[in-house]
Scaffold this motif. Structure first.
Motif, PDB file in Angstrom:
ATOM      1  N   LEU A  26       0.843  -1.196   0.000  1.00 16.40           N
ATOM      2  CA  LEU A  26       0.000   0.000   0.000  1.00 16.40           C
ATOM      3  C   LEU A  26       0.880   1.249   0.000  1.00 16.40           C
ATOM      4  CD1 LEU A  26      -2.813   1.275   0.232  1.00 16.40           C
ATOM      5  CD2 LEU A  26      -2.607   1.098   2.723  1.00 16.40           C
ATOM      6  N   ASP A  27       1.942   1.203   0.808  1.00 18.88           N
ATOM      7  CA  ASP A  27       2.873   2.334   0.890  1.00 18.88           C
ATOM      8  C   ASP A  27       3.476   2.643  -0.484  1.00 18.88           C
ATOM      9  OD1 ASP A  27       4.740   4.133   2.465  1.00 18.88           O
ATOM     10  OD2 ASP A  27       6.186   2.777   1.518  1.00 18.88           O
ATOM     11  N   GLN A  28       3.919   1.610  -1.188  1.00 17.00           N
ATOM     12  CA  GLN A  28       4.534   1.803  -2.514  1.00 17.00           C
ATOM     13  C   GLN A  28       3.528   2.391  -3.496  1.00 17.00           C
ATOM     14  OE1 GLN A  28       7.674   1.607  -3.093  1.00 17.00           O
ATOM     15  NE2 GLN A  28       8.149   0.836  -1.062  1.00 17.00           N
TER      16      GLN A  28
ATOM     17  N   ILE B  55       1.006   8.659  -5.860  1.00 13.03           N
ATOM     18  CA  ILE B  55      -0.060   9.679  -5.957  1.00 13.03           C
ATOM     19  C   ILE B  55       0.510  11.053  -6.276  1.00 13.03           C
ATOM     20  CG2 ILE B  55      -1.816  10.929  -4.618  1.00 13.03           C
ATOM     21  CD1 ILE B  55      -2.416   8.406  -3.119  1.00 13.03           C
ATOM     22  N   LYS B  56       1.667  11.355  -5.694  1.00 12.63           N
ATOM     23  CA  LYS B  56       2.188  12.723  -5.856  1.00 12.63           C
ATOM     24  C   LYS B  56       2.548  13.071  -7.303  1.00 12.63           C
ATOM     25  CE  LYS B  56       6.765  11.454  -3.974  1.00 12.63           C
ATOM     26  NZ  LYS B  56       6.432  10.135  -3.405  1.00 12.63           N
ATOM     27  N   TYR B  57       2.815  12.049  -8.135  1.00 10.27           N
ATOM     28  CA  TYR B  57       3.216  12.355  -9.517  1.00 10.27           C
ATOM     29  C   TYR B  57       2.021  12.805 -10.383  1.00 10.27           C
ATOM     30  CZ  TYR B  57       7.620  10.377  -7.982  1.00 10.27           C
ATOM     31  OH  TYR B  57       8.780  10.155  -7.286  1.00 10.27           O
ATOM     32  N   PRO B  58       0.900  12.016 -10.433  1.00  8.82           N
ATOM     33  CA  PRO B  58      -0.254  12.552 -11.184  1.00  8.82           C
ATOM     34  C   PRO B  58      -0.784  13.839 -10.578  1.00  8.82           C
ATOM     35  CG  PRO B  58      -0.808  10.446 -10.123  1.00  8.82           C
ATOM     36  CD  PRO B  58       0.672  10.637  -9.974  1.00  8.82           C
ATOM     37  N   LEU B  59      -0.639  13.958  -9.248  1.00  3.14           N
ATOM     38  CA  LEU B  59      -1.074  15.197  -8.582  1.00  3.14           C
ATOM     39  C   LEU B  59      -0.264  16.384  -9.115  1.00  3.14           C
ATOM     40  CD1 LEU B  59      -3.119  15.757  -6.321  1.00  3.14           C
ATOM     41  CD2 LEU B  59      -1.230  15.716  -4.702  1.00  3.14           C
ATOM     42  N   LEU B  60       1.033  16.177  -9.231  1.00  2.00           N
ATOM     43  CA  LEU B  60       1.911  17.225  -9.771  1.00  2.00           C
ATOM     44  C   LEU B  60       1.477  17.590 -11.192  1.00  2.00           C
ATOM     45  CD1 LEU B  60       4.590  18.910  -9.960  1.00  2.00           C
ATOM     46  CD2 LEU B  60       5.679  16.819 -10.781  1.00  2.00           C
ATOM     47  N   VAL B  61       1.265  16.572 -12.022  1.00  3.83           N
ATOM     48  CA  VAL B  61       0.889  16.825 -13.420  1.00  3.83           C
ATOM     49  C   VAL B  61      -0.444  17.580 -13.476  1.00  3.83           C
ATOM     50  CG1 VAL B  61       0.235  15.715 -15.598  1.00  3.83           C
ATOM     51  CG2 VAL B  61       2.163  14.823 -14.275  1.00  3.83           C
ATOM     52  N   GLY B  62      -1.414  17.132 -12.662  1.00  2.00           N
ATOM     53  CA  GLY B  62      -2.729  17.782 -12.657  1.00  2.00           C
ATOM     54  C   GLY B  62      -2.627  19.237 -12.222  1.00  2.00           C
ATOM     55  N   ILE B  63      -1.895  19.487 -11.147  1.00  3.27           N
ATOM     56  CA  ILE B  63      -1.783  20.869 -10.639  1.00  3.27           C
ATOM     57  C   ILE B  63      -1.120  21.765 -11.676  1.00  3.27           C
ATOM     58  CG2 ILE B  63      -0.654  22.339  -8.915  1.00  3.27           C
ATOM     59  CD1 ILE B  63      -0.899  19.923  -6.977  1.00  3.27           C
TER      60      ILE B  63
ATOM     61  N   LYS C 274       5.723  11.851   1.739  1.00  7.31           N
ATOM     62  CA  LYS C 274       5.767  10.568   1.022  1.00  7.31           C
ATOM     63  C   LYS C 274       4.722  10.496  -0.080  1.00  7.31           C
ATOM     64  CE  LYS C 274       7.100   7.901   5.053  1.00  7.31           C
ATOM     65  NZ  LYS C 274       6.454   7.337   6.238  1.00  7.31           N
ATOM     66  N   TYR C 275       3.510  10.938   0.224  1.00  5.07           N
ATOM     67  CA  TYR C 275       2.396  10.621  -0.677  1.00  5.07           C
ATOM     68  C   TYR C 275       1.845  11.805  -1.489  1.00  5.07           C
ATOM     69  CZ  TYR C 275       2.520   6.723   2.610  1.00  5.07           C
ATOM     70  OH  TYR C 275       2.945   5.681   3.389  1.00  5.07           O
ATOM     71  N   LEU C 276       1.937  13.012  -0.961  1.00  4.62           N
ATOM     72  CA  LEU C 276       1.196  14.103  -1.604  1.00  4.62           C
ATOM     73  C   LEU C 276       2.027  15.279  -2.114  1.00  4.62           C
ATOM     74  CD1 LEU C 276      -1.870  14.348   0.842  1.00  4.62           C
ATOM     75  CD2 LEU C 276      -1.812  13.290  -1.408  1.00  4.62           C
ATOM     76  N   CYS C 277       3.221  15.457  -1.609  1.00  6.85           N
ATOM     77  CA  CYS C 277       3.951  16.710  -1.913  1.00  6.85           C
ATOM     78  C   CYS C 277       4.310  16.827  -3.401  1.00  6.85           C
ATOM     79  CB  CYS C 277       5.210  16.804  -1.071  1.00  6.85           C
ATOM     80  SG  CYS C 277       6.121  18.315  -1.398  1.00  6.85           S
ATOM     81  N   PRO C 278       3.688  17.780  -4.136  1.00  6.64           N
ATOM     82  CA  PRO C 278       4.008  17.906  -5.561  1.00  6.64           C
ATOM     83  C   PRO C 278       5.423  18.436  -5.797  1.00  6.64           C
ATOM     84  CG  PRO C 278       2.466  19.630  -4.878  1.00  6.64           C
ATOM     85  CD  PRO C 278       2.665  18.746  -3.697  1.00  6.64           C
ATOM     86  N   LEU C 279       5.903  19.255  -4.855  1.00  4.87           N
ATOM     87  CA  LEU C 279       7.278  19.751  -4.996  1.00  4.87           C
ATOM     88  C   LEU C 279       8.258  18.590  -4.791  1.00  4.87           C
ATOM     89  CD1 LEU C 279       9.064  22.220  -5.438  1.00  4.87           C
ATOM     90  CD2 LEU C 279       9.041  22.615  -2.987  1.00  4.87           C
TER      91      LEU C 279
ATOM     92  N   MET D 175      11.435   8.136   5.978  1.00  8.38           N
ATOM     93  CA  MET D 175      10.819   7.857   4.690  1.00  8.38           C
ATOM     94  C   MET D 175      10.679   6.358   4.446  1.00  8.38           C
ATOM     95  SD  MET D 175      10.184  10.876   3.694  1.00  8.38           S
ATOM     96  CE  MET D 175       9.760  10.853   1.961  1.00  8.38           C
ATOM     97  N   ASN D 176      10.950   5.559   5.492  1.00  7.50           N
ATOM     98  CA  ASN D 176      10.801   4.091   5.431  1.00  7.50           C
ATOM     99  C   ASN D 176      11.569   3.445   4.278  1.00  7.50           C
ATOM    100  OD1 ASN D 176       7.626   5.101   6.238  1.00  7.50           O
ATOM    101  ND2 ASN D 176       8.825   3.937   7.695  1.00  7.50           N
ATOM    102  N   ILE D 177      12.793   3.879   4.112  1.00  7.91           N
ATOM    103  CA  ILE D 177      13.643   3.280   3.071  1.00  7.91           C
ATOM    104  C   ILE D 177      14.406   2.111   3.708  1.00  7.91           C
ATOM    105  CG2 ILE D 177      15.628   3.708   1.537  1.00  7.91           C
ATOM    106  CD1 ILE D 177      14.615   6.704   1.529  1.00  7.91           C
ATOM    107  N   ASP D 178      14.512   1.016   2.957  1.00  5.32           N
ATOM    108  CA  ASP D 178      15.252  -0.149   3.469  1.00  5.32           C
ATOM    109  C   ASP D 178      16.746   0.082   3.267  1.00  5.32           C
ATOM    110  OD1 ASP D 178      12.991  -1.463   4.259  1.00  5.32           O
ATOM    111  OD2 ASP D 178      12.696  -2.391   2.292  1.00  5.32           O
ATOM    112  N   VAL D 179      17.346   0.733   4.228  1.00  2.00           N
ATOM    113  CA  VAL D 179      18.768   1.092   4.113  1.00  2.00           C
ATOM    114  C   VAL D 179      19.658  -0.146   4.291  1.00  2.00           C
ATOM    115  CG1 VAL D 179      20.583   2.588   5.045  1.00  2.00           C
ATOM    116  CG2 VAL D 179      18.206   3.363   5.038  1.00  2.00           C
ATOM    117  N   SER D 180      19.284  -1.015   5.195  1.00  2.00           N
ATOM    118  CA  SER D 180      20.180  -2.109   5.592  1.00  2.00           C
ATOM    119  C   SER D 180      20.335  -3.193   4.526  1.00  2.00           C
ATOM    120  CB  SER D 180      19.678  -2.742   6.887  1.00  2.00           C
ATOM    121  OG  SER D 180      18.425  -3.354   6.654  1.00  2.00           O
ATOM    122  N   THR D 181      19.569  -3.083   3.455  1.00  2.00           N
ATOM    123  CA  THR D 181      19.652  -4.156   2.452  1.00  2.00           C
ATOM    124  C   THR D 181      20.270  -3.691   1.132  1.00  2.00           C
ATOM    125  OG1 THR D 181      17.410  -3.607   1.807  1.00  2.00           O
ATOM    126  CG2 THR D 181      17.665  -5.432   3.363  1.00  2.00           C
ATOM    127  N   VAL D 182      20.661  -2.423   1.058  1.00  2.00           N
ATOM    128  CA  VAL D 182      21.222  -1.938  -0.217  1.00  2.00           C
ATOM    129  C   VAL D 182      22.667  -1.481  -0.034  1.00  2.00           C
ATOM    130  CG1 VAL D 182      18.998  -1.210  -1.163  1.00  2.00           C
ATOM    131  CG2 VAL D 182      20.329   0.392   0.214  1.00  2.00           C
TER     132      VAL D 182
END
Ligand code: SF4
Ligand code: SF4
Length: 506
Positions: free
Chosen positions: A118-120, A125-133, A191-196, A230-237
């Protein structure tokens, strides 16, 4: 080592705190003090919203200032170099979410995460939101997102909840939801909404900055994963390439190994974390400094009087911070007629009242655009309103113009324009006074209103006369296009619609 790491995180909190306090104080002062920056002029995203209009014609979307473009340039340079560093160290709204995240940790003692899939999905969402705005802002020429902007709602809290609710009801609801969510899930808006954030995430594909992990010294404790807002999996990369990384360095400072398991790099070279921070802040503040030195970091924009002096005054220049008397003076109209045309009781609204404060005095919602439309009607200028629709009917327009034309030369409370303001008597640049019309010229029937949208051909057809007669009456060159709307040729031929109307009325 631990002490040094703590210092970096302390520095981050101080940096975010300073920018957050400065932003908040400025937005409060904007409501109380003349010529203070508005929230619209303080957000780099405004630069993106106005970019198309600026490139196309050198003009800015209403409420956007030259400062927005400087802030945008600063954040783009920063984005290319350090990805979303801005959001981890500078962003006022990021700081606000951080405060609520900290409150949440204290209250609930537990950090929650959205289920991975769900998180991924939500992060897209923020990308189509950016395009729409961007699409709707560029096509309408207005800040279409403003009523829904939680940052704008926050910036107006000092005006009172009732006022914020009236102007930013949706934005206020989003603000409350985001802040409540932030107590449970860190940086939900980022994470989800910021168009900037979406724009900078795209730039984040090419940054010079990366955090790397040395797997030979990693003890797989997962502390880095747990602290990442930002819930990035740091320990595996091996290298953090996620465009979501806001460069907060929480993972670096949380790593318990003393062997620099997590380290920062710039252009592929290992660089101290503190150096990255200094570079990031220096890029941002340096870009603002260059903007200030070159006079481009203008948060307020020219006043109506300044525009009138330059001869570039337009109806669109009227802002919520403009006063009634300033508008009447700059546009050289009767203050009484302006009140009347805007349907405002002049006994309740002193001339030095700002438009944005008018609603409170007359007991109803009042938009600056009502004055723009009223003024356009008085001047007989075409203006389609902020939302692209003119509320006045054609009949009302004709009546209002006639009223304005019948008004005495110096009515009881007319405001005489300043010498500086006198040249700009309309929304267009000033044209020389027209000479008298030759004998036998066209007689215009009473009630015929010349509009900027009309072509010479339209007028000739409507009046049933040759086009040459119309050209002669308007004192325009004989070879002028007869199929181009009059308003589109005013710059080319140096006239104003007001001047043409005067010539037509003679
Ligand atoms: S990966 Fe590290 S630097 Fe990036 S957001 Fe997460 S904690 Fe901050
Ligand atoms: S915090 Fe350090 S040691 Fe622990 S998993 Fe992350 S990189 Fe490895």
């Amino acid at each position: 080592m631990a002490r040094k790491i703590e210092k970096i995180q302390l520095g981050r909190r101080i940096s975010l705190g300073v920018f957050f306090v400065a932003f908040t104080v400025l937005t409060i002062l904007h409501q109380k003090v003349e010529n203070m920056p508005s929230v619209d002029s303080l957000c780099p995203f405004g630069g993106i919203e106005t970019l198309f209009k600026y490139i196309a014609g050198g003009e800015l979307v209403k409420k956007i200032m030259p400062s927005n473009l400087v802030l945008l340039v600063a954040i783009i340079i920063l984005g290319v170099a350090l990805s979303r560093f801005f959001f981890g160290w500078i962003c006022a709204f990021g700081a606000l979410q951080g405060i609520f995240g900290w409150i949440g940790k204290k209250l609930f003692k537990k950090r929650r995460t959205v289920p991975k899939k769900l998180d991924q999905a939500l992060r897209w969402i923020k990308y189509p939101l950016l395009v729409g705005i961007v699409y709707f802002t560029w096509t309408t020429g207005t800040l279409i997102i403003r009523p829904y902007d939680p940052l704008a709602a926050y910036a107006h809290l000092s005006t009172g909840i009732a006022s914020v609710w009236a102007e930013f009801a949706v934005g206020l609801v989003i603000l409350i939801v985001v802040l409540v969510l932030s107590t449970l899930y860190e940086r939900a808006f980022c994470k989800y909404l910021c168009p900037l954030g979406a724009v900078i995430s795209i730039l984040g594909r090419i940054p010079l900055f990366r955090i790397k992990r040395e797997s030979s010294t990693c003890i797989s404790c997962s502390k880095c994963d747990r602290v990442c807002p930002m819930n990035i999996d740091v320990s595996t990369v091996k290298t953090i390439t996620s465009p979501e990384c806001i460069g907060c360095m929480e993972c670096v400072t949380a790593c318990p190994t003393k062997k620099s398991t997590l380290y920062t790099t710039l252009a592929g070279k290992k660089v101290k974390t503190g150096t990255i921070v200094i570079v990031g802040l220096a890029i941002y503040l340096g870009a603002l400094g260059v903007g200030a030195l070159t006079g481009k970091l203008d948060f307020v924009g020219p006043s109506l009087t300044d525009e009138a002096t330059k001869g570039t005054l337009k109806i669109e220049d009227i802002r919520g911070s403009s006063t009634w008397e300033e508008i009447a003076e700059s546009f050289n109209v009767s203050l009484i007629e302006l009140y009347k045309a805007a349907n405002v009781d002049e006994t309740k609204v002193p001339p030095d009242t700002k438009l944005k404060d008018t609603g409170a005095l007359i007991g109803r919602t009042f938009e600056a655009d009502e004055v723009r439309i009223a003024l356009a009607t008085l001047l007989g200028i075409s203006y389609s309103g902020e939302n692209g629709t003119t509320p006045s009917s054609p009949v009302q327009t004709v009546q209002a113009v006639e009223t304005a034309q019948r008004a005495p030369a110096v009515p009881e409370k007319i405001i005489e324009p300043t010498e500086a303001a006198k040249p700009a008597t309309s929304a267009e640049p000033v044209a020389p006074v027209a000479p008298a019309v030759s004998e036998g010229a066209l007689a215009v029937p009473e009630g015929f209103v010349l509009e900027g949208t009309m072509t010479i051909k339209d007028i000739a057809t409507a009046l049933n006369v040759p086009e040459a007669k119309v050209i002669e009456k308007l004192q325009l060159p004989a070879d002028i296009s007869v199929t181009t709307p009059l308003r589109d040729m005013k710059d080319q031929y140096g006239y104003t619609m007001t001047a043409l109307k005067e010539r037509f009325a003679q």
